[in-house]
Scaffold this motif. Structure first.
Motif, mmCIF file in Angstrom:
data_model
loop_
_atom_site.group_PDB
_atom_site.id
_atom_site.type_symbol
_atom_site.label_atom_id
_atom_site.label_comp_id
_atom_site.label_asym_id
_atom_site.label_seq_id
_atom_site.Cartn_x
_atom_site.Cartn_y
_atom_site.Cartn_z
ATOM 1 N N UNK A 31 0.829 -1.206 0.000
ATOM 2 C CA UNK A 31 0.000 0.000 0.000
ATOM 3 C C UNK A 31 0.863 1.255 0.000
ATOM 4 N N UNK A 32 1.911 1.238 0.799
ATOM 5 C CA UNK A 32 2.812 2.386 0.805
ATOM 6 C C UNK A 32 3.494 2.551 -0.552
ATOM 7 N N UNK A 33 3.890 1.443 -1.149
ATOM 8 C CA UNK A 33 4.523 1.488 -2.466
ATOM 9 C C UNK A 33 3.613 2.097 -3.514
ATOM 10 N N UNK A 34 2.331 1.761 -3.467
ATOM 11 C CA UNK A 34 1.373 2.355 -4.410
ATOM 12 C C UNK A 34 1.261 3.861 -4.227
ATOM 13 N N UNK A 35 1.536 4.329 -3.010
ATOM 14 C CA UNK A 35 1.497 5.767 -2.730
ATOM 15 C C UNK A 35 2.864 6.419 -2.958
ATOM 16 N N UNK A 36 3.827 5.620 -3.446
ATOM 17 C CA UNK A 36 5.166 6.152 -3.708
ATOM 18 C C UNK A 36 6.006 6.320 -2.461
ATOM 19 N N UNK A 37 5.702 5.550 -1.423
ATOM 20 C CA UNK A 37 6.386 5.672 -0.135
ATOM 21 C C UNK A 37 7.120 4.380 0.180
ATOM 22 N N UNK A 58 4.835 -4.475 14.684
ATOM 23 C CA UNK A 58 5.371 -4.089 13.385
ATOM 24 C C UNK A 58 6.243 -2.860 13.576
ATOM 25 N N UNK A 59 7.470 -2.975 13.146
ATOM 26 C CA UNK A 59 8.458 -1.914 13.252
ATOM 27 C C UNK A 59 8.371 -1.046 12.007
ATOM 28 N N UNK A 60 7.944 0.196 12.189
ATOM 29 C CA UNK A 60 7.870 1.109 11.053
ATOM 30 C C UNK A 60 9.234 1.733 10.772
ATOM 31 N N UNK A 61 10.028 1.930 11.784
ATOM 32 C CA UNK A 61 11.386 2.411 11.620
ATOM 33 C C UNK A 61 11.480 3.894 11.341
ATOM 34 N N UNK A 62 12.636 4.263 10.870
ATOM 35 C CA UNK A 62 12.950 5.658 10.596
ATOM 36 C C UNK A 62 12.720 5.979 9.134
ATOM 37 N N UNK A 63 12.494 7.259 8.870
ATOM 38 C CA UNK A 63 12.382 7.709 7.485
ATOM 39 C C UNK A 63 12.816 9.165 7.411
ATOM 40 N N UNK A 64 13.040 9.616 6.217
ATOM 41 C CA UNK A 64 13.420 11.007 6.022
ATOM 42 C C UNK A 64 12.212 11.915 6.225
ATOM 43 N N UNK A 65 12.474 13.202 6.378
ATOM 44 C CA UNK A 65 11.384 14.170 6.519
ATOM 45 C C UNK A 65 10.519 14.169 5.260
ATOM 46 N N UNK A 66 11.137 14.022 4.112
ATOM 47 C CA UNK A 66 10.373 13.996 2.852
ATOM 48 C C UNK A 66 9.428 12.794 2.819
ATOM 49 N N UNK A 70 5.284 12.685 2.703
ATOM 50 C CA UNK A 70 4.495 11.874 1.769
ATOM 51 C C UNK A 70 3.486 11.004 2.514
ATOM 52 N N UNK A 71 3.925 10.425 3.613
ATOM 53 C CA UNK A 71 3.050 9.577 4.409
ATOM 54 C C UNK A 71 1.887 10.395 4.981
ATOM 55 N N UNK A 72 2.181 11.568 5.510
ATOM 56 C CA UNK A 72 1.125 12.432 6.048
ATOM 57 C C UNK A 72 0.139 12.826 4.948
ATOM 58 N N UNK A 73 0.654 13.155 3.768
ATOM 59 C CA UNK A 73 -0.227 13.534 2.654
ATOM 60 C C UNK A 73 -1.103 12.361 2.236
ATOM 61 N N UNK A 74 -0.529 11.170 2.183
ATOM 62 C CA UNK A 74 -1.302 9.987 1.799
ATOM 63 C C UNK A 74 -2.417 9.737 2.800
ATOM 64 N N UNK A 75 -2.129 9.904 4.075
ATOM 65 C CA UNK A 75 -3.152 9.703 5.097
ATOM 66 C C UNK A 75 -4.238 10.767 5.002
ATOM 67 N N UNK A 76 -3.845 11.986 4.739
ATOM 68 C CA UNK A 76 -4.847 13.049 4.566
ATOM 69 C C UNK A 76 -5.749 12.759 3.370
ATOM 70 N N UNK A 77 -5.146 12.298 2.289
ATOM 71 C CA UNK A 77 -5.915 11.992 1.070
ATOM 72 C C UNK A 77 -6.902 10.849 1.265
ATOM 73 N N UNK A 78 -6.585 9.948 2.175
ATOM 74 C CA UNK A 78 -7.464 8.809 2.455
ATOM 75 C C UNK A 78 -8.387 9.093 3.625
#
Length: 82
Positions: A31-37, A58-66, A70-78
């Motif tokens: 699902x994240x891959x489909x959102x480009x994440x 489930x370990x989500x781990x670290x990610x960059x600010x960018x 993207x993750x925040x935008x995907x959640x807002x869009x859904x």
């Protein structure tokens, strides 16, 4: 139930729980891959798999600010509902 049967049921439940968690990780990664994440550290937490009984987290781990943006935008869009 006798203790041998209790142990067998517990092991079966643990295996099912771990397999379910692995499936959820695959679903989330797709699902994240489909959102480009991509979350590079996405996976199962080994410590929680080794507990008795296993209660996999489930370990989500670290990610960059960018990526976080993207993750925040995907959640807002859904609508943020899951």
């Amino acid at each position: 139930m006798d203790s041998g049967r209790d142990t067998l049921v517990k092991e079966e439940d643990s295996m099912r729980s771990a397999e379910e968690a692995r499936e959820v990780v695959r679903e989330l990664r797709d699902a994240l891959g489909r959102a480009g994440i991509t979350l590079p550290s996405l996976g199962l937490d080994a410590v929680t798999l080794a507990s008795d009984p296993p209660r996999p987290l489930i370990e989500l781990g670290r990610c960059t600010a960018a990526t976080a943006r993207l993750l925040a935008a995907a959640l807002r869009n859904e609508g943020g509902h899951g």
